[in-house]
Design a protein around this motif. Structure first.
Motif, PDB file in Angstrom:
ATOM      1  N   GLN A  33       0.831  -1.196   0.000  1.00  0.00           N
ATOM      2  CA  GLN A  33       0.000   0.000   0.000  1.00  0.00           C
ATOM      3  C   GLN A  33       0.871   1.254   0.000  1.00  0.00           C
ATOM      4  O   GLN A  33       0.552   2.242  -0.661  1.00  0.00           O
ATOM      5  CB  GLN A  33      -0.943   0.005   1.201  1.00  0.00           C
ATOM      6  N   GLY A  34       1.961   1.216   0.747  1.00  0.00           N
ATOM      7  CA  GLY A  34       2.887   2.353   0.768  1.00  0.00           C
ATOM      8  C   GLY A  34       3.506   2.603  -0.596  1.00  0.00           C
ATOM      9  O   GLY A  34       3.611   3.744  -1.052  1.00  0.00           O
ATOM     10  N   ARG A  35       3.917   1.536  -1.264  1.00  0.00           N
ATOM     11  CA  ARG A  35       4.482   1.673  -2.613  1.00  0.00           C
ATOM     12  C   ARG A  35       3.443   2.179  -3.598  1.00  0.00           C
ATOM     13  O   ARG A  35       3.739   3.014  -4.453  1.00  0.00           O
ATOM     14  CB  ARG A  35       5.039   0.346  -3.093  1.00  0.00           C
ATOM     15  N   ALA A  36       2.215   1.684  -3.476  1.00  0.00           N
ATOM     16  CA  ALA A  36       1.150   2.132  -4.377  1.00  0.00           C
ATOM     17  C   ALA A  36       0.864   3.613  -4.163  1.00  0.00           C
ATOM     18  O   ALA A  36       0.682   4.364  -5.129  1.00  0.00           O
ATOM     19  CB  ALA A  36      -0.115   1.308  -4.166  1.00  0.00           C
ATOM     20  N   ALA A  37       0.849   4.055  -2.914  1.00  0.00           N
ATOM     21  CA  ALA A  37       0.620   5.468  -2.626  1.00  0.00           C
ATOM     22  C   ALA A  37       1.763   6.325  -3.163  1.00  0.00           C
ATOM     23  O   ALA A  37       1.535   7.400  -3.731  1.00  0.00           O
ATOM     24  CB  ALA A  37       0.461   5.678  -1.124  1.00  0.00           C
ATOM     25  N   TRP A  43       3.108   9.694  -9.958  1.00  0.00           N
ATOM     26  CA  TRP A  43       2.302   9.794 -11.179  1.00  0.00           C
ATOM     27  C   TRP A  43       1.639  11.168 -11.271  1.00  0.00           C
ATOM     28  O   TRP A  43       1.687  11.819 -12.307  1.00  0.00           O
ATOM     29  CB  TRP A  43       1.256   8.686 -11.174  1.00  0.00           C
ATOM     30  N   GLU A  44       1.035  11.600 -10.184  1.00  0.00           N
ATOM     31  CA  GLU A  44       0.383  12.916 -10.166  1.00  0.00           C
ATOM     32  C   GLU A  44       1.416  14.029 -10.357  1.00  0.00           C
ATOM     33  O   GLU A  44       1.170  15.001 -11.077  1.00  0.00           O
ATOM     34  CB  GLU A  44      -0.379  13.104  -8.850  1.00  0.00           C
ATOM     35  N   LEU A  49       3.873  18.250 -13.622  1.00  0.00           N
ATOM     36  CA  LEU A  49       5.113  18.769 -14.200  1.00  0.00           C
ATOM     37  C   LEU A  49       4.991  18.902 -15.713  1.00  0.00           C
ATOM     38  O   LEU A  49       5.414  19.904 -16.289  1.00  0.00           O
ATOM     39  CB  LEU A  49       6.289  17.854 -13.834  1.00  0.00           C
ATOM     40  N   ARG A  50       4.391  17.906 -16.357  1.00  0.00           N
ATOM     41  CA  ARG A  50       4.193  17.976 -17.802  1.00  0.00           C
ATOM     42  C   ARG A  50       3.316  19.173 -18.171  1.00  0.00           C
ATOM     43  O   ARG A  50       3.604  19.891 -19.130  1.00  0.00           O
ATOM     44  CB  ARG A  50       3.563  16.690 -18.322  1.00  0.00           C
ATOM     45  N   GLN A  51       2.268  19.416 -17.403  1.00  0.00           N
ATOM     46  CA  GLN A  51       1.393  20.553 -17.687  1.00  0.00           C
ATOM     47  C   GLN A  51       2.137  21.873 -17.484  1.00  0.00           C
ATOM     48  O   GLN A  51       2.014  22.792 -18.299  1.00  0.00           O
ATOM     49  CB  GLN A  51       0.145  20.502 -16.797  1.00  0.00           C
ATOM     50  N   GLU A  52       2.908  21.983 -16.417  1.00  0.00           N
ATOM     51  CA  GLU A  52       3.673  23.208 -16.182  1.00  0.00           C
ATOM     52  C   GLU A  52       4.708  23.428 -17.279  1.00  0.00           C
ATOM     53  O   GLU A  52       4.924  24.555 -17.724  1.00  0.00           O
ATOM     54  CB  GLU A  52       4.360  23.149 -14.816  1.00  0.00           C
ATOM     55  N   THR A 156       4.232   6.255 -17.660  1.00  0.00           N
ATOM     56  CA  THR A 156       3.478   5.113 -17.182  1.00  0.00           C
ATOM     57  C   THR A 156       3.891   4.828 -15.750  1.00  0.00           C
ATOM     58  O   THR A 156       4.991   5.212 -15.343  1.00  0.00           O
ATOM     59  CB  THR A 156       3.754   3.870 -18.050  1.00  0.00           C
ATOM     60  N   PRO A 157       3.062   4.174 -14.978  1.00  0.00           N
ATOM     61  CA  PRO A 157       3.460   3.859 -13.600  1.00  0.00           C
ATOM     62  C   PRO A 157       4.755   3.055 -13.534  1.00  0.00           C
ATOM     63  O   PRO A 157       5.518   3.201 -12.599  1.00  0.00           O
ATOM     64  CB  PRO A 157       2.283   3.046 -13.064  1.00  0.00           C
ATOM     65  N   ASP A 158       5.029   2.239 -14.551  1.00  0.00           N
ATOM     66  CA  ASP A 158       6.260   1.453 -14.544  1.00  0.00           C
ATOM     67  C   ASP A 158       7.499   2.304 -14.808  1.00  0.00           C
ATOM     68  O   ASP A 158       8.598   1.934 -14.439  1.00  0.00           O
ATOM     69  CB  ASP A 158       6.189   0.347 -15.596  1.00  0.00           C
ATOM     70  N   SER A 159       7.319   3.457 -15.486  1.00  0.00           N
ATOM     71  CA  SER A 159       8.477   4.291 -15.809  1.00  0.00           C
ATOM     72  C   SER A 159       8.834   5.247 -14.681  1.00  0.00           C
ATOM     73  O   SER A 159       9.808   5.968 -14.765  1.00  0.00           O
ATOM     74  CB  SER A 159       8.201   5.099 -17.078  1.00  0.00           C
ATOM     75  N   ILE A 160       8.034   5.265 -13.633  1.00  0.00           N
ATOM     76  CA  ILE A 160       8.293   6.164 -12.517  1.00  0.00           C
ATOM     77  C   ILE A 160       9.328   5.533 -11.608  1.00  0.00           C
ATOM     78  O   ILE A 160       9.183   4.404 -11.155  1.00  0.00           O
ATOM     79  CB  ILE A 160       6.999   6.474 -11.748  1.00  0.00           C
ATOM     80  N   ASP A 161      10.365   6.283 -11.346  1.00  0.00           N
ATOM     81  CA  ASP A 161      11.464   5.805 -10.505  1.00  0.00           C
ATOM     82  C   ASP A 161      11.187   6.232  -9.068  1.00  0.00           C
ATOM     83  O   ASP A 161      10.737   7.339  -8.818  1.00  0.00           O
ATOM     84  CB  ASP A 161      12.768   6.417 -11.004  1.00  0.00           C
TER      85      ASP A 161
END
Length: 180
Positions: A33-37, A43-44, A49-52, A156-161
């Motif tokens: 749950q901690g990793r998912a959060a 992700w958010e 950041l992309r929008q800014e 993607t969620p997988d590309s997030i470090d």
């Protein structure tokens, strides 16, 4: 009596095993749950950041286009008016503000292309003040491509470090800002 002791040991072993399994399950559930959060937070952050960046890149190009229009006024048939240092200074100030914002938020690839683009634009400003016209040498397309790739790069969620991205990028941005 020996059968009772053996049954008691099996019962105790069963209770201990069930307790260990319950503890392990609770620990793993909390960890997942901690990793998912954390992934949801990253992700958010990536979306924001992309929008800014999209807004900053748009502001940069608007300011740069205004500056280039001022630099090229004498070469346009309908406007054929002289450029003055004052009109260039106003457009250049707006452009430099956009450059500052760009350097704060851009990716490494955009930073590299941006530094080159800034150098070429500064040369174009100097040439215009001397009454000469200078081409951008393809640096505008290179910066535009880097910005487009940065904005359109899929997140993607997988590309997030899970590591801290600020440590690597802050140093390179501050070094680049010193070169300008």
């Amino acid at each position: 009596m020996a059968a009772d002791a053996t049954s008691a040991w099996f019962a105790l072993g069963g209770v201990l095993l069930a307790g260990a399994m319950g503890f392990g399950t609770a620990f793993l559930t909390q960890h997942w749950q901690g990793r998912a959060a954390k992934r949801a937070l990253h992700w958010e952050h990536a979306k924001q950041l992309r929008q800014e960046r999209r807004e900053t890149y748009l502001h940069y190009w608007n300011a740069w286009n205004r500056l280039i229009r001022e630099l090229e006024k004498p070469y346009l048939p309908k406007d054929a008016e002289e450029i003055t240092a004052e009109t260039i200074a106003i457009a250049e100030a707006d452009w430099r503000q956009a450059v500052d914002a760009l350097l704060l938020i851009c990716s490494r690839e955009v930073l590299k292309a941006g530094i080159t683009h800034v150098e070429v634009t500064e040369s174009r400003i100097a040439a215009a003040l001397q009454g000469r016209r200078m081409d951008g040498g393809g640096k505008t397309r290179a910066l535009n491509r880097a910005m487009r790739d940065d904005i359109l790069k899929p997140t993607t969620p997988d590309s997030i470090d899970d590591t801290d991205p600020k440590k690597a990028s802050v140093q390179s941005h501050s070094q680049a800002a010193r070169t300008l």
